[in-house]
Design a protein around this motif. Sequence first.
Motif, PDB file in Angstrom:
ATOM      1  N   GLY A  65      65.379 -12.295  -4.734  1.00  0.00           N
ATOM      2  CA  GLY A  65      65.867 -13.059  -5.882  1.00  0.00           C
ATOM      3  C   GLY A  65      66.383 -14.427  -5.523  1.00  0.00           C
ATOM      4  O   GLY A  65      66.585 -15.268  -6.400  1.00  0.00           O
ATOM      5  N   ASN A  66      66.597 -14.660  -4.229  1.00  0.00           N
ATOM      6  CA  ASN A  66      66.972 -15.998  -3.789  1.00  0.00           C
ATOM      7  C   ASN A  66      65.733 -16.881  -3.729  1.00  0.00           C
ATOM      8  O   ASN A  66      64.605 -16.414  -3.855  1.00  0.00           O
ATOM      9  N   LEU A  67      65.933 -18.167  -3.498  1.00  0.00           N
ATOM     10  CA  LEU A  67      64.816 -19.100  -3.413  1.00  0.00           C
ATOM     11  C   LEU A  67      64.527 -19.456  -1.963  1.00  0.00           C
ATOM     12  O   LEU A  67      65.405 -19.925  -1.241  1.00  0.00           O
ATOM     13  N   ALA A  68      63.285 -19.227  -1.565  1.00  0.00           N
ATOM     14  CA  ALA A  68      62.764 -19.740  -0.299  1.00  0.00           C
ATOM     15  C   ALA A  68      61.609 -20.649  -0.665  1.00  0.00           C
ATOM     16  O   ALA A  68      60.647 -20.219  -1.308  1.00  0.00           O
ATOM     17  N   GLY A 161      66.152 -23.074   1.723  1.00  0.00           N
ATOM     18  CA  GLY A 161      66.568 -21.756   1.260  1.00  0.00           C
ATOM     19  C   GLY A 161      67.861 -21.869   0.480  1.00  0.00           C
ATOM     20  O   GLY A 161      68.822 -22.473   0.952  1.00  0.00           O
ATOM     21  N   VAL A 162      67.871 -21.304  -0.725  1.00  0.00           N
ATOM     22  CA  VAL A 162      69.057 -21.355  -1.586  1.00  0.00           C
ATOM     23  C   VAL A 162      69.464 -19.934  -1.952  1.00  0.00           C
ATOM     24  O   VAL A 162      68.637 -19.145  -2.428  1.00  0.00           O
ATOM     25  N   ASN A 163      70.732 -19.611  -1.718  1.00  0.00           N
ATOM     26  CA  ASN A 163      71.261 -18.318  -2.133  1.00  0.00           C
ATOM     27  C   ASN A 163      71.510 -18.363  -3.639  1.00  0.00           C
ATOM     28  O   ASN A 163      72.513 -18.899  -4.093  1.00  0.00           O
ATOM     29  N   ASP A 186      68.088 -18.384 -12.016  1.00  0.00           N
ATOM     30  CA  ASP A 186      67.118 -17.636 -11.228  1.00  0.00           C
ATOM     31  C   ASP A 186      66.365 -18.595 -10.322  1.00  0.00           C
ATOM     32  O   ASP A 186      66.451 -19.821 -10.460  1.00  0.00           O
ATOM     33  N   ALA A 187      65.633 -18.044  -9.361  1.00  0.00           N
ATOM     34  CA  ALA A 187      64.968 -18.867  -8.360  1.00  0.00           C
ATOM     35  C   ALA A 187      63.943 -19.831  -8.968  1.00  0.00           C
ATOM     36  O   ALA A 187      63.884 -21.000  -8.557  1.00  0.00           O
ATOM     37  N   PRO A 188      63.113 -19.408  -9.935  1.00  0.00           N
ATOM     38  CA  PRO A 188      62.161 -20.367 -10.515  1.00  0.00           C
ATOM     39  C   PRO A 188      62.827 -21.572 -11.164  1.00  0.00           C
ATOM     40  O   PRO A 188      62.330 -22.698 -11.053  1.00  0.00           O
ATOM     41  N   SER A 189      63.959 -21.375 -11.840  1.00  0.00           N
ATOM     42  CA  SER A 189      64.621 -22.516 -12.483  1.00  0.00           C
ATOM     43  C   SER A 189      65.237 -23.454 -11.441  1.00  0.00           C
ATOM     44  O   SER A 189      65.233 -24.674 -11.614  1.00  0.00           O
ATOM     45  N   VAL A 190      65.767 -22.890 -10.347  1.00  0.00           N
ATOM     46  CA  VAL A 190      66.294 -23.730  -9.272  1.00  0.00           C
ATOM     47  C   VAL A 190      65.154 -24.502  -8.618  1.00  0.00           C
ATOM     48  O   VAL A 190      65.276 -25.698  -8.332  1.00  0.00           O
TER      49      VAL A 190
END
Length: 277
Positions: A65-68, A161-163, A186-190
């Motif tokens: 669920g995090n962003l890589a 990488g964003v938590n 959520d990761a897609p919006s970030v």
Amino acid sequence: MVAFPLPDNAVEAGYRVIGFDSVGSTNIEAMKAAMAGNAGKIWYAALQQTEGRGRRGRAWESPYGNLAASLMIVPDAPSNSLAGLGFVAGVALNTALTRLMPAAAIRSGLDGADGVSDGGRARIALKWPNDVLADGAKLAGILLEAQKRPDGRTAIVIGIGVNVVAAPQGLPYPATSLADLGAPLDAPSVFEALAESWVECYQMWNNGSGTNRIIHRWRDNAAGIGAEVAVQRGDGVLRGIFETIDDAGHLIVRDDEGHRIAITAGDVHFGTTATLR
């Protein structure tokens, strides 16, 4: 595959994205594309990576669920200006977070505990060289890697990488997430916000000719100037006072004897940790 939206300005500038639910490493995927002669301007984004790496080969854990995200580009820029892309990525990420959380006191700086915004302490800060802190805990990291292509040109892979939903556990340093900060993202919006601000900041960088503008933007918002700092280097620990970031992006430390020392790499500690001897 997972849909990671590209903003209009990224589409118009020729960027593409490949999204994954889970992947070994987005940086490795980007490196493969570089070696295959891909034209660049391609993002690889995932909700989870299982073999992520941080600076100096350290593992970068990424709970689901995090962003890589990793961007592969092939800049038409002098080789001595490519290191400035780390500052481009930092400013872009800071800009994205500002837009996503406008109510937070966000200020680019070296230590979230030292930053001040609107009369109060800043919650989010850029920590030299490539980390993002929130309330003094690590929120995100940035990693630059260079890859020589078969055509002789140099590709740069920028891993971010964003938590987003959770912070990794069991780390030797405090970590936090956007969810911990009360941001229901959520990761897609970030990713979409990051991809939008990247285009703007990369255009400002302008193949290296705008490096001073990027660093000026970073430095103008920096917290921690005048504070004690400890830098762990291969030859030991340098302690002194953080003076500034110079136009080349070096951390400038004034040691106990008054010498100004330019730091190009090292693990940086501020606050209480810096004063321990």
